[in-house]
Design an enzyme around this catalytic site. Structure first.
Site, PDB file in Angstrom:
ATOM      1  N   LYS A  59     -12.304   4.505   2.382  1.00 54.69           N
ATOM      2  CA  LYS A  59     -11.543   3.886   1.652  1.00 54.69           C
ATOM      3  C   LYS A  59     -12.340   2.905   0.699  1.00 54.69           C
ATOM      4  O   LYS A  59     -12.371   1.883   1.420  1.00 54.69           O
ATOM      5  CB  LYS A  59     -10.427   3.548   2.393  1.00 54.69           C
ATOM      6  CG  LYS A  59      -9.370   2.638   1.727  1.00 54.69           C
ATOM      7  CD  LYS A  59      -8.099   2.436   2.729  1.00 54.69           C
ATOM      8  CE  LYS A  59      -6.808   1.916   2.090  1.00 54.69           C
ATOM      9  NZ  LYS A  59      -5.891   1.414   3.113  1.00 54.69           N
ATOM     10  N   GLU A  94      -7.357   7.236  10.411  1.00 56.06           N
ATOM     11  CA  GLU A  94      -7.842   8.035  11.616  1.00 56.06           C
ATOM     12  C   GLU A  94      -6.780   8.900  11.678  1.00 56.06           C
ATOM     13  O   GLU A  94      -7.092  10.143  12.065  1.00 56.06           O
ATOM     14  CB  GLU A  94      -7.613   6.861  12.785  1.00 56.06           C
ATOM     15  CG  GLU A  94      -8.716   6.027  13.000  1.00 56.06           C
ATOM     16  CD  GLU A  94      -8.445   4.643  12.166  1.00 56.06           C
ATOM     17  OE1 GLU A  94      -9.079   3.796  12.460  1.00 56.06           O
ATOM     18  OE2 GLU A  94      -7.558   4.592  11.463  1.00 56.06           O
ATOM     19  N   GLU A 117       0.863  -1.049   0.034  1.00 53.95           N
ATOM     20  CA  GLU A 117       0.027  -0.077  -0.030  1.00 53.95           C
ATOM     21  C   GLU A 117       0.882   1.345   0.244  1.00 53.95           C
ATOM     22  O   GLU A 117       0.533   2.288  -0.407  1.00 53.95           O
ATOM     23  CB  GLU A 117      -0.886  -0.226   1.255  1.00 53.95           C
ATOM     24  CG  GLU A 117      -2.145  -0.969   1.117  1.00 53.95           C
ATOM     25  CD  GLU A 117      -3.011  -0.842   2.350  1.00 53.95           C
ATOM     26  OE1 GLU A 117      -4.062  -0.566   2.193  1.00 53.95           O
ATOM     27  OE2 GLU A 117      -2.488  -1.259   3.766  1.00 53.95           O
ATOM     28  N   TYR A 175     -15.717  26.835  -0.262  1.00 55.45           N
ATOM     29  CA  TYR A 175     -15.805  25.240  -0.536  1.00 55.45           C
ATOM     30  C   TYR A 175     -14.695  24.817  -1.154  1.00 55.45           C
ATOM     31  O   TYR A 175     -14.127  23.740  -1.362  1.00 55.45           O
ATOM     32  CB  TYR A 175     -17.107  24.810  -0.448  1.00 55.45           C
ATOM     33  CG  TYR A 175     -18.130  25.217  -1.481  1.00 55.45           C
ATOM     34  CD1 TYR A 175     -17.734  25.018  -2.844  1.00 55.45           C
ATOM     35  CD2 TYR A 175     -19.058  26.256  -1.011  1.00 55.45           C
ATOM     36  CE1 TYR A 175     -18.740  25.665  -3.743  1.00 55.45           C
ATOM     37  CE2 TYR A 175     -19.815  26.806  -1.906  1.00 55.45           C
ATOM     38  CZ  TYR A 175     -19.656  26.480  -3.339  1.00 55.45           C
ATOM     39  OH  TYR A 175     -20.572  26.862  -4.194  1.00 55.45           O
TER      40      TYR A 175
END
Length: 119
Positions: A99, A74, A22, A54
């Site tokens: 994800k 996290e 990864e 935004y």
């Protein structure tokens, strides 16, 4: 009264994950934001300068994700929340970071957090 500015389904490409493979690829993440922002001044004046930008928030999120490449969702979510509150001066936010494809049997996995004065 509490107002929110929302961004839904913002797609990011970054290096994230705990496995060695990864760390060698970019993966797609999907982000949703609800940001606490008093919209009354912008609404009363019709002045874009008083609104939460935004577009600028989205660009900051994408830049942050490309530079900060932690192992954990996290960690990325926590860093993003702190960055956005500090840079844009919002009172609080709810951030959902997903994800897709991380677990074969699920559409996505992810984390949701609330920081600052949210609801």
């Amino acid at each position: 009264m509490t107002d929110y500015v929302i961004i839904e389904g913002l797609e990011l490409e970054t290096v994230i994950g705990v496995y060695d493979w990864e760390r060698e690829i970019h993966q797609r993440l999907v982000l949703d934001l609800e940001m606490v922002w008093d919209n009354r001044a912008a609404a009363d004046s019709d002045d874009v300068g008083l609104a939460l930008d935004y577009g600028a928030v989205s660009e900051r999120v994408m830049a942050f994700a490309s530079v900060n490449q932690p192992a954990l969702l996290e960690t990325l979510a926590e860093g993003l929340a702190a960055e956005l509150i500090q840079v844009f001066g919002m009172a609080g936010l709810q951030l959902t970071l997903r994800k897709p494809g991380a677990v074969t049997a699920a559409a996505a996995v992810g984390v949701r957090l609330q920081r600052g004065q949210f609801r």
